[in-house]
Write a protein that holds these residues in place. Structure first.
Motif, PDB file in Angstrom:
ATOM      1  N   LEU A   1      -9.846   5.779  -1.635  1.00  0.00           N
ATOM      2  CA  LEU A   1      -8.752   5.395  -0.753  1.00  0.00           C
ATOM      3  C   LEU A   1      -8.821   6.192   0.541  1.00  0.00           C
ATOM      4  CD1 LEU A   1      -6.002   3.826  -0.627  1.00  0.00           C
ATOM      5  CD2 LEU A   1      -4.965   5.864  -1.636  1.00  0.00           C
ATOM      6  N   GLY A   2      -8.583   5.523   1.663  1.00  0.00           N
ATOM      7  CA  GLY A   2      -8.570   6.225   2.937  1.00  0.00           C
ATOM      8  C   GLY A   2      -7.865   5.420   4.007  1.00  0.00           C
ATOM      9  N   ALA A   3      -7.526   6.088   5.106  1.00  0.00           N
ATOM     10  CA  ALA A   3      -6.917   5.402   6.239  1.00  0.00           C
ATOM     11  C   ALA A   3      -7.968   4.492   6.872  1.00  0.00           C
ATOM     12  CB  ALA A   3      -6.408   6.431   7.246  1.00  0.00           C
ATOM     13  N   TYR A   4      -7.500   3.337   7.341  1.00  0.00           N
ATOM     14  CA  TYR A   4      -8.414   2.345   7.922  1.00  0.00           C
ATOM     15  C   TYR A   4      -7.637   1.570   8.975  1.00  0.00           C
ATOM     16  CZ  TYR A   4     -11.595  -1.656   8.177  1.00  0.00           C
ATOM     17  OH  TYR A   4     -12.472  -2.627   8.613  1.00  0.00           O
ATOM     18  N   ASP A   5      -8.195   1.456  10.193  1.00  0.00           N
ATOM     19  CA  ASP A   5      -7.447   0.766  11.243  1.00  0.00           C
ATOM     20  C   ASP A   5      -8.237  -0.327  11.960  1.00  0.00           C
ATOM     21  OD1 ASP A   5      -9.142   2.308  12.779  1.00  0.00           O
ATOM     22  OD2 ASP A   5      -7.562   3.504  13.693  1.00  0.00           O
TER      23      ASP A   5
ATOM     24  N   MET B   1      -2.162  -2.811  -6.275  1.00  0.00           N
ATOM     25  CA  MET B   1      -2.366  -1.630  -5.452  1.00  0.00           C
ATOM     26  C   MET B   1      -3.247  -1.982  -4.245  1.00  0.00           C
ATOM     27  SD  MET B   1      -3.917   1.994  -6.788  1.00  0.00           S
ATOM     28  CE  MET B   1      -5.566   1.409  -7.119  1.00  0.00           C
ATOM     29  N   TRP B   2      -4.315  -2.698  -4.511  1.00  0.00           N
ATOM     30  CA  TRP B   2      -5.270  -3.065  -3.469  1.00  0.00           C
ATOM     31  C   TRP B   2      -4.616  -3.928  -2.395  1.00  0.00           C
ATOM     32  CZ3 TRP B   2     -10.728  -4.009  -5.749  1.00  0.00           C
ATOM     33  CH2 TRP B   2     -11.710  -3.762  -4.786  1.00  0.00           C
ATOM     34  N   LEU B   3      -3.754  -4.859  -2.817  1.00  0.00           N
ATOM     35  CA  LEU B   3      -3.080  -5.722  -1.856  1.00  0.00           C
ATOM     36  C   LEU B   3      -2.148  -4.922  -0.943  1.00  0.00           C
ATOM     37  CD1 LEU B   3      -2.314  -8.812  -4.109  1.00  0.00           C
ATOM     38  CD2 LEU B   3      -3.996  -8.682  -2.249  1.00  0.00           C
ATOM     39  N   MET B   4      -1.615  -3.824  -1.444  1.00  0.00           N
ATOM     40  CA  MET B   4      -0.704  -2.993  -0.652  1.00  0.00           C
ATOM     41  C   MET B   4      -1.442  -2.134   0.372  1.00  0.00           C
ATOM     42  SD  MET B   4       2.542  -3.348  -1.267  1.00  0.00           S
ATOM     43  CE  MET B   4       3.176  -1.816  -0.595  1.00  0.00           C
ATOM     44  N   THR B   5      -2.735  -1.881   0.161  1.00  0.00           N
ATOM     45  CA  THR B   5      -3.435  -0.959   1.055  1.00  0.00           C
ATOM     46  C   THR B   5      -3.346  -1.399   2.513  1.00  0.00           C
ATOM     47  OG1 THR B   5      -5.592  -2.022   0.704  1.00  0.00           O
ATOM     48  CG2 THR B   5      -5.060  -0.108  -0.680  1.00  0.00           C
ATOM     49  N   GLY B   6      -3.574  -2.680   2.776  1.00  0.00           N
ATOM     50  CA  GLY B   6      -3.546  -3.170   4.150  1.00  0.00           C
ATOM     51  C   GLY B   6      -2.200  -2.989   4.821  1.00  0.00           C
ATOM     52  N   GLN B   7      -1.120  -3.200   4.064  1.00  0.00           N
ATOM     53  CA  GLN B   7       0.218  -3.036   4.631  1.00  0.00           C
ATOM     54  C   GLN B   7       0.495  -1.592   5.017  1.00  0.00           C
ATOM     55  OE1 GLN B   7       3.302  -4.724   2.232  1.00  0.00           O
ATOM     56  NE2 GLN B   7       2.446  -6.773   2.330  1.00  0.00           N
ATOM     57  N   LEU B   8      -0.205  -0.668   4.387  1.00  0.00           N
ATOM     58  CA  LEU B   8       0.021   0.749   4.656  1.00  0.00           C
ATOM     59  C   LEU B   8      -1.022   1.345   5.606  1.00  0.00           C
ATOM     60  CD1 LEU B   8       0.958   1.923   1.051  1.00  0.00           C
ATOM     61  CD2 LEU B   8       2.500   1.445   2.959  1.00  0.00           C
ATOM     62  N   GLY B   9      -1.901   0.490   6.160  1.00  0.00           N
ATOM     63  CA  GLY B   9      -2.937   0.994   7.057  1.00  0.00           C
ATOM     64  C   GLY B   9      -4.025   1.745   6.315  1.00  0.00           C
ATOM     65  N   LEU B  10      -4.243   1.337   5.076  1.00  0.00           N
ATOM     66  CA  LEU B  10      -5.243   1.986   4.239  1.00  0.00           C
ATOM     67  C   LEU B  10      -6.305   0.981   3.828  1.00  0.00           C
ATOM     68  CD1 LEU B  10      -2.779   3.932   1.895  1.00  0.00           C
ATOM     69  CD2 LEU B  10      -3.972   4.815   3.921  1.00  0.00           C
ATOM     70  N   GLY B  11      -7.387   1.495   3.320  1.00  0.00           N
ATOM     71  CA  GLY B  11      -8.435   0.671   2.743  1.00  0.00           C
ATOM     72  C   GLY B  11      -8.924   1.348   1.486  1.00  0.00           C
ATOM     73  N   GLY B  12      -9.644   0.593   0.676  1.00  0.00           N
ATOM     74  CA  GLY B  12     -10.170   1.190  -0.534  1.00  0.00           C
ATOM     75  C   GLY B  12     -11.133   0.267  -1.237  1.00  0.00           C
ATOM     76  N   TYR B  13     -11.739   0.822  -2.255  1.00  0.00           N
ATOM     77  CA  TYR B  13     -12.573  -0.010  -3.121  1.00  0.00           C
ATOM     78  C   TYR B  13     -12.685   0.634  -4.486  1.00  0.00           C
ATOM     79  CZ  TYR B  13     -17.049   2.540  -3.383  1.00  0.00           C
ATOM     80  OH  TYR B  13     -18.038   3.441  -3.668  1.00  0.00           O
ATOM     81  N   TRP B  14     -12.973  -0.212  -5.466  1.00  0.00           N
ATOM     82  CA  TRP B  14     -13.068   0.180  -6.871  1.00  0.00           C
ATOM     83  C   TRP B  14     -14.543   0.283  -7.230  1.00  0.00           C
ATOM     84  CZ3 TRP B  14     -10.156  -3.086 -11.111  1.00  0.00           C
ATOM     85  CH2 TRP B  14     -10.352  -2.517 -12.372  1.00  0.00           C
ATOM     86  N   SER B  15     -14.932   1.412  -7.781  1.00  0.00           N
ATOM     87  CA  SER B  15     -16.305   1.639  -8.214  1.00  0.00           C
ATOM     88  C   SER B  15     -16.294   2.070  -9.675  1.00  0.00           C
ATOM     89  CB  SER B  15     -16.931   2.749  -7.359  1.00  0.00           C
ATOM     90  OG  SER B  15     -18.221   3.073  -7.806  1.00  0.00           O
ATOM     91  N   SER B  16     -17.247   1.585 -10.441  1.00  0.00           N
ATOM     92  CA  SER B  16     -17.320   1.922 -11.869  1.00  0.00           C
ATOM     93  C   SER B  16     -18.712   2.432 -12.222  1.00  0.00           C
ATOM     94  CB  SER B  16     -16.979   0.698 -12.725  1.00  0.00           C
ATOM     95  OG  SER B  16     -15.675   0.259 -12.444  1.00  0.00           O
TER      96      SER B  16
END
Length: 186
Positions: free
Chosen positions: A164-168, A124-139
């Motif tokens: 998850l959010g848009a990131y450019d 999922m994380w690897l796909m974020t960049g291709q979709l113009g998104l960013g994210g991080y996992w917090s526990s």
């Protein structure tokens, strides 16, 4: 982009870096479809996702606040920390609770199902960049006390939240020691 470049360019992107643009349901489904193709021993497919988006982000912030307040000892309680946690949620296009459904037949060790779920998140994380998104996992520590809030099934547990959010903006350079320093050859 080559797969090796995609892997090397993956970074954590935090809610204060999100653009505020909407994350569509279709984008989230595309990320979770990539997650769904992770490997799992005996095909237990243990990953489960609880998605909070749009109006439900406020509901998630309430649930998270209640869990933090209920589980944090008075001496450790921080109104500032709680406020920042709520701001992270409300700055996100979506928050995805990353859950693992334990194989009720106990066919594989639990750690393998946790690892499989982590691989799903990596996809999922690897796909974020291709979709113009960013994210991080917090526990955060209180996730183990959110069974009711997240409507977890028998044998299911939450392993964290993916913001998850848009990131450019361009991704910052990565930093790793050479892999040769981490290898023992026999």
């Amino acid at each position: 982009m080559k797969l090796s470049e995609t892997i090397k360019n993956r970074r954590s992107v935090f809610p204060n870096q999100f653009t505020g643009q909407t994350v569509s349901k279709e984008q989230i489904i595309e990320l979770l479809e990539a997650a769904n193709w992770a490997p799992s021993h005996r095909q237990t497919n243990p990953w489960r996702f609880k998605v909070f988006q749009d109006e439900s982000l406020g509901l998630f912030a309430e649930k998270m606040s209640a869990a933090y307040t209920r589980t944090t000892p008075e001496k450790a309680y921080s109104a500032f920390k709680l406020k920042k946690s709520v701001e992270k949620v409300m700055s996100s296009g979506a928050v995805i609770a990353i859950c693992m459904q334990r194989d009720l037949k106990d066919r594989v060790p639990e750690w393998e199902e946790i690892a499989a779920t982590a691989m799903a998140v990596q996809n999922m994380w690897l796909m974020t960049g291709q979709l113009g998104l960013g994210g991080y996992w917090s526990s955060p520590g209180y996730i183990s006390d959110m069974k009711e809030e997240l409507q977890l099934a028998e044998g299911e547990r939450c392993l964290g939240f993916f913001y998850l959010g848009a990131y450019d903006a361009p991704m910052p350079d990565g930093d790793r020691e050479p892999v040769e320093e981490k290898i023992t050859w026999f």
